[in-house]
Enzyme design. Sequence first.
Site, PDB file in Angstrom:
ATOM      1  N   THR A   1      -4.988  10.745   7.403  1.00 19.44           N
ATOM      2  CA  THR A   1      -4.062   9.701   8.078  1.00 19.44           C
ATOM      3  C   THR A   1      -4.588  10.224   9.530  1.00 19.44           C
ATOM      4  O   THR A   1      -4.566   9.240  10.575  1.00 19.44           O
ATOM      5  CB  THR A   1      -2.872   9.833   7.831  1.00 19.44           C
TER       6      THR A   1
ATOM      7  N   PHE B   1      -9.193   5.766   2.743  1.00 15.14           N
ATOM      8  CA  PHE B   1      -8.303   4.656   2.553  1.00 15.14           C
ATOM      9  C   PHE B   1      -7.151   4.178   3.524  1.00 15.14           C
ATOM     10  O   PHE B   1      -6.927   2.943   3.879  1.00 15.14           O
ATOM     11  CB  PHE B   1      -7.427   4.552   1.239  1.00 15.14           C
ATOM     12  N   LYS B   2      -7.035   5.201   4.469  1.00 16.51           N
ATOM     13  CA  LYS B   2      -6.149   5.039   5.487  1.00 16.51           C
ATOM     14  C   LYS B   2      -6.584   4.221   6.551  1.00 16.51           C
ATOM     15  O   LYS B   2      -5.724   3.322   7.428  1.00 16.51           O
ATOM     16  CB  LYS B   2      -5.952   6.298   6.194  1.00 16.51           C
ATOM     17  N   ASP B   3      -7.865   3.953   6.848  1.00 16.01           N
ATOM     18  CA  ASP B   3      -8.490   2.824   7.426  1.00 16.01           C
ATOM     19  C   ASP B   3      -8.182   1.320   7.085  1.00 16.01           C
ATOM     20  O   ASP B   3      -8.005   0.767   8.172  1.00 16.01           O
ATOM     21  CB  ASP B   3     -10.053   2.919   7.550  1.00 16.01           C
TER      22      ASP B   3
END
Length: 503
Positions: A150, A115-117
């Site tokens: 991250t 999800f950090k993308d």
Amino acid sequence: MLYNSTQNAAEVVSAAQAIAQGISKDGGLFVPQEFPKYSAETFNELLKLDYKGRAKKVFADFLSDFTEEEINDCVENAYTKEKFGSDNPAPLAYAKLNGKELNILELWHGPTCAFKDMALQILPHFLTKSLKKTYDGKDAVILVATSGDTGKAALEGFKDVDHTKIIVFYPVDGVSPMQKHQMNTQEGNNVTVCAIKGNFDDAQTGVKKIFTTPEISAKLEANNMLFSSANSINWGRLLPQIVYYISAYCDLVNAGKITMGDKINVVVPTGNFGNILASYYASIMGLPINKFICASNSNNVLSDFIKTGVYDKNRHFYTTISPSMDILVSSNLERLLYKLAGNNADTTKELMTALKTVGKYEVSDEIKAEIKSKFFGGFCDDEQTKATIKALFDTDNYLCDTHTAVAVNVYEQYVEQTGDTTPSVIASTASPYKFSKAVLEAVSDGTNLPENEFDMVEKLFEVSNAPVPAPLAALKDKKARFSDVTEVNSMPQYVLDALNIKE
């Protein structure tokens, strides 16, 4: 729109400076002085837009010193079909478990499968434009502490970006083999990766100390550099996360799952509190959210805090199969406390000082009551996590990763304890193939498992038939570029050496 520090009311900066600087010089975090308010009419307009259009609207309301052209450029370059596999980088999937329909917000279709993308593909665009507005001519040194996802997402986002250098620190025994391989094989002429002896909290504390040490900042200044951050302490990293909650709500309305104006619950597996905080900020703007369900693993400092109002990091640290949540110091909670304290920087500073000096603090009765009214905290251990993965796969042939399973498990706890049937969005934060060993153990008999990480990926595919994301499959033949390991107290010198800054 202007921004304040959570620990110094006198510090007021522009959006560009908040993004370029990353963290306040006093150690506080930047927060907007006010939040835009979205009416029913606003949401009805957002319904008609795609993800990019919704992102442009939200960013324009927070980044008042960016032009429309600059925001368009950031969004169009970040959320491409080539990077995310479709025009919607954050699609909803639907599954059933124990008679409940699950609305699963899949946030992991980007280039690093986490999800950090969603934030770290656009942050480099925000940052380079912010640097030109505020520190023209300087190179930004991005320091990152990571519990797994991250680090790779930041490395991928910033690789070969002009006028930036990025240094990532991760706990040597605190990330999955796939996460470690992703980071250590990273390409790019401006990237450096180093493991530390310690856990994520040690890495995060070390990075914050480097940020706030005047002598180190002075050495960077002398070399025409400045520090910035890609962690969610940077407002430019947190802001994009607001968008996908607003977009998910619009998608639910468009899919006929809810009616405009209906409330939803949001369920988030969280360690550093940034992802769930973004949904809270969306609610301040007008998104109809009933309950924020905070899901923790055995490192349940957040769920304890929600129940008691006491934040105590003085506890055993567990290394779990959901390593991105193996955190005892949740940095973004500071932003929530600032808001709940009436934007009182003195109160926030007092609490954060107590956390640094004695490792714990207790909030006021008023803040406790506000947190309990809005938040639910729960946790589960590794065995419960695996059982949830298996149950979801057996029931509906849906394969999820270990972090998403924690969220599903805690959501079930919430429903059982409250009877609340409000439609809920569950944040799915990573591809199951990033944690193949644990997921494979969950959905198979757990015996005769391959030893090699990529053999496990192949075995998991055989068992589940779930597609292996192309970015992970491509890693198999890549050789590691980085293998450094350092002590926490050596991190400052490591940074100076990596930047070729001499005494």
